[in-house]
Every structure is written in structure tokens, then in C-alpha cells.
Design a protein around this motif. Structure first.
Motif, PDB file in Angstrom:
ATOM      1  N   ALA A  73       0.827  -1.203   0.000  1.00 21.54           N
ATOM      2  CA  ALA A  73       0.000   0.000   0.000  1.00 21.54           C
ATOM      3  C   ALA A  73       0.863   1.255   0.000  1.00 21.54           C
ATOM      4  O   ALA A  73       1.903   1.319   0.653  1.00 21.54           O
ATOM      5  CB  ALA A  73      -0.927  -0.005   1.204  1.00 21.54           C
TER       6      ALA A  73
ATOM      7  N   ALA B  60      -8.039  -4.899 -10.484  1.00 21.73           N
ATOM      8  CA  ALA B  60      -8.380  -4.683  -9.082  1.00 21.73           C
ATOM      9  C   ALA B  60      -9.085  -5.906  -8.515  1.00 21.73           C
ATOM     10  O   ALA B  60      -9.771  -6.637  -9.229  1.00 21.73           O
ATOM     11  CB  ALA B  60      -9.277  -3.457  -8.945  1.00 21.73           C
ATOM     12  N   THR B  61      -8.904  -6.128  -7.225  1.00 24.49           N
ATOM     13  CA  THR B  61      -9.634  -7.180  -6.511  1.00 24.49           C
ATOM     14  C   THR B  61     -10.557  -6.507  -5.510  1.00 24.49           C
ATOM     15  O   THR B  61     -10.566  -5.283  -5.384  1.00 24.49           O
ATOM     16  CB  THR B  61      -8.669  -8.123  -5.778  1.00 24.49           C
ATOM     17  N   SER B  62     -11.292  -7.290  -4.766  1.00 29.48           N
ATOM     18  CA  SER B  62     -12.201  -6.707  -3.779  1.00 29.48           C
ATOM     19  C   SER B  62     -11.449  -6.116  -2.591  1.00 29.48           C
ATOM     20  O   SER B  62     -12.019  -5.350  -1.820  1.00 29.48           O
ATOM     21  CB  SER B  62     -13.200  -7.763  -3.296  1.00 29.48           C
ATOM     22  N   VAL B  63     -10.160  -6.442  -2.445  1.00 31.21           N
ATOM     23  CA  VAL B  63      -9.406  -5.938  -1.290  1.00 31.21           C
ATOM     24  C   VAL B  63      -8.194  -5.094  -1.661  1.00 31.21           C
ATOM     25  O   VAL B  63      -7.525  -4.547  -0.784  1.00 31.21           O
ATOM     26  CB  VAL B  63      -8.936  -7.103  -0.380  1.00 31.21           C
ATOM     27  N   SER B  64      -7.879  -4.944  -2.948  1.00 25.78           N
ATOM     28  CA  SER B  64      -6.731  -4.116  -3.320  1.00 25.78           C
ATOM     29  C   SER B  64      -6.885  -3.573  -4.743  1.00 25.78           C
ATOM     30  O   SER B  64      -7.633  -4.122  -5.542  1.00 25.78           O
ATOM     31  CB  SER B  64      -5.428  -4.908  -3.206  1.00 25.78           C
ATOM     32  N   ASP B  65      -6.166  -2.497  -5.004  1.00 23.01           N
ATOM     33  CA  ASP B  65      -6.218  -1.881  -6.322  1.00 23.01           C
ATOM     34  C   ASP B  65      -4.919  -1.124  -6.551  1.00 23.01           C
ATOM     35  O   ASP B  65      -4.253  -0.681  -5.622  1.00 23.01           O
ATOM     36  CB  ASP B  65      -7.404  -0.921  -6.422  1.00 23.01           C
TER      37      ASP B  65
ATOM     38  N   THR C  12      -3.910   0.837  -3.189  1.00 22.19           N
ATOM     39  CA  THR C  12      -4.803   0.850  -2.037  1.00 22.19           C
ATOM     40  C   THR C  12      -5.074  -0.595  -1.646  1.00 22.19           C
ATOM     41  O   THR C  12      -5.098  -1.478  -2.499  1.00 22.19           O
ATOM     42  CB  THR C  12      -6.124   1.570  -2.362  1.00 22.19           C
ATOM     43  N   GLY C  13      -5.265  -0.827  -0.373  1.00 22.17           N
ATOM     44  CA  GLY C  13      -5.402  -2.193   0.118  1.00 22.17           C
ATOM     45  C   GLY C  13      -4.043  -2.714   0.545  1.00 22.17           C
ATOM     46  O   GLY C  13      -3.096  -1.947   0.735  1.00 22.17           O
ATOM     47  N   ASN C  14      -3.918  -4.021   0.677  1.00 19.22           N
ATOM     48  CA  ASN C  14      -2.671  -4.604   1.174  1.00 19.22           C
ATOM     49  C   ASN C  14      -1.538  -4.549   0.160  1.00 19.22           C
ATOM     50  O   ASN C  14      -0.440  -4.091   0.466  1.00 19.22           O
ATOM     51  CB  ASN C  14      -2.901  -6.058   1.588  1.00 19.22           C
TER      52      ASN C  14
END
Length: 162
Positions: free
Chosen positions: A45, A71-76, A120-122
Motif C-alpha cells: 500500500a 483490481a480485486t475486492s481488497v486491493s487496487d 490501495t489495500g494490502n
């Protein structure tokens, strides 16, 4: 007091992300008229700037390439700036995709691609391909060269006879 400030800064760092700069040297394979490579990077991140320096090609050519992140549901990952030898490369987001495309950019000399963005995200990564084509003379060019040399030889021989 100094130890408390240091501990607080270390605790807040993941919340605000960090800037990362990475340099990569990539050897282009192929030649003498088509060179190719794949590239990519992964980041935690925060913001990043990656500099890719390509070796194995010098001279003039045309670059075609692309970069993509899904993008995934937890990171972009979003691209904020991409340049090739200092010239801006088009990029944007289409739904969950962040993409960039180099569509026939004329280049000369050493090749440097600079990719900046934000995760953004992990964690997130991007990847892509990079292709360089150098001019290939048309067969007619060689024919014209041979014809021109023949005319010069004929003129020189005729001049020598006179």
C-alpha cells in the motif's frame, strides 16, 4: 519522549502508506529488427515509482507496449504517471482495470520507462509487454541503391574513356 515519537511514527506508517522507488534493468531479447521484453512489479500500500531501463537496443525504433492491473475486492493499483524517454504515455481506468498503452511511439537511443502509481489495500501488482521494432529497408531500396551505384560506375567509366 523520543522513543514514544518513534513508536508512534512506526505505528502510523501502515495507515498512511509509504513511497517506494525501484529501479529495474531489463534486457530486450530478439533483434536485429524486433526486440521484446515483459515487465512488471508488485507493491505494498502507498505510492510508488518504478524506473525500467532497457538494454540490448540502441538506435531508432518504434515502441508498442501495454501495462495492466486488475483490481480485486481488497486491493487496487492505479497508474498516476507513465513516461517513455520523458514522453507521456496514455493510461486510465476501465472498470476494475488500470491500463496503459504505448501505440507506436518513435524513440531513439537508450530506453527508459518510468511508472508511477498508488496502491490501495494490502498489495497489488501490474505487468505488461514492451516491444521495439527498428526500420527494415524495403527490397526496392536495395534495388535503387544498386541501380544508383551502376549509374555512377557507368558515368565514371564513360568519363575515363573520354
Amino acid at each position: 519522549m523520543k522513543l514514544k515519537s518513534l513508536a508512534l511514527a512506526a505505528a502510523l506508517l501502515p495507515a498512511f502508506g509509504s513511497a517506494l522507488a525501484a529501479d529495474y534493468t531489463i534486457d530486450l531479447i530478439g533483434g536485429p529488427n524486433v526486440y521484446s521484453a515483459s515487465l512488471g512489479a508488485s507493491h505494498l500500500a502507498g505510492s510508488f515509482t518504478d524506473t525500467f531501463t532497457f538494454t540490448g537496443f540502441s538506435g531508432e525504433g518504434t515502441v508498442f507496449g501495454s501495462l495492466i492491473n486488475t483490481a480485486t475486492s481488497v486491493s487496487d493499483l492505479s497508474f498516476t504517471s507513465i513516461t517513455l524517454n520523458g514522453v507521456n504515455v496514455d493510461s486510465g481506468d476501465i472498470g476494475p482495470l488500470s491500463i496503459a498503452a504505448i501505440l507506436g511511439q518513435e524513440v531513439s537511443g537508450p530506453l527508459t520507462l518510468v511508472v508511477s502509481g498508488t496502491v490501495t489495500g494490502n498489495a497489488a501488482s501490474y505487468g505488461g509487454d514492451f516491444n521495439v521494432t527498428s526500420p527494415i529497408p524495403e527490397p526496392a531500396t536495395y534495388g535503387m541503391l544498386a541501380g544508383g551505384l551502376g549509374v555512377l560506375a557507368f558515368a565514371a567509366r564513360r568519363r575515363k574513356q573520354q
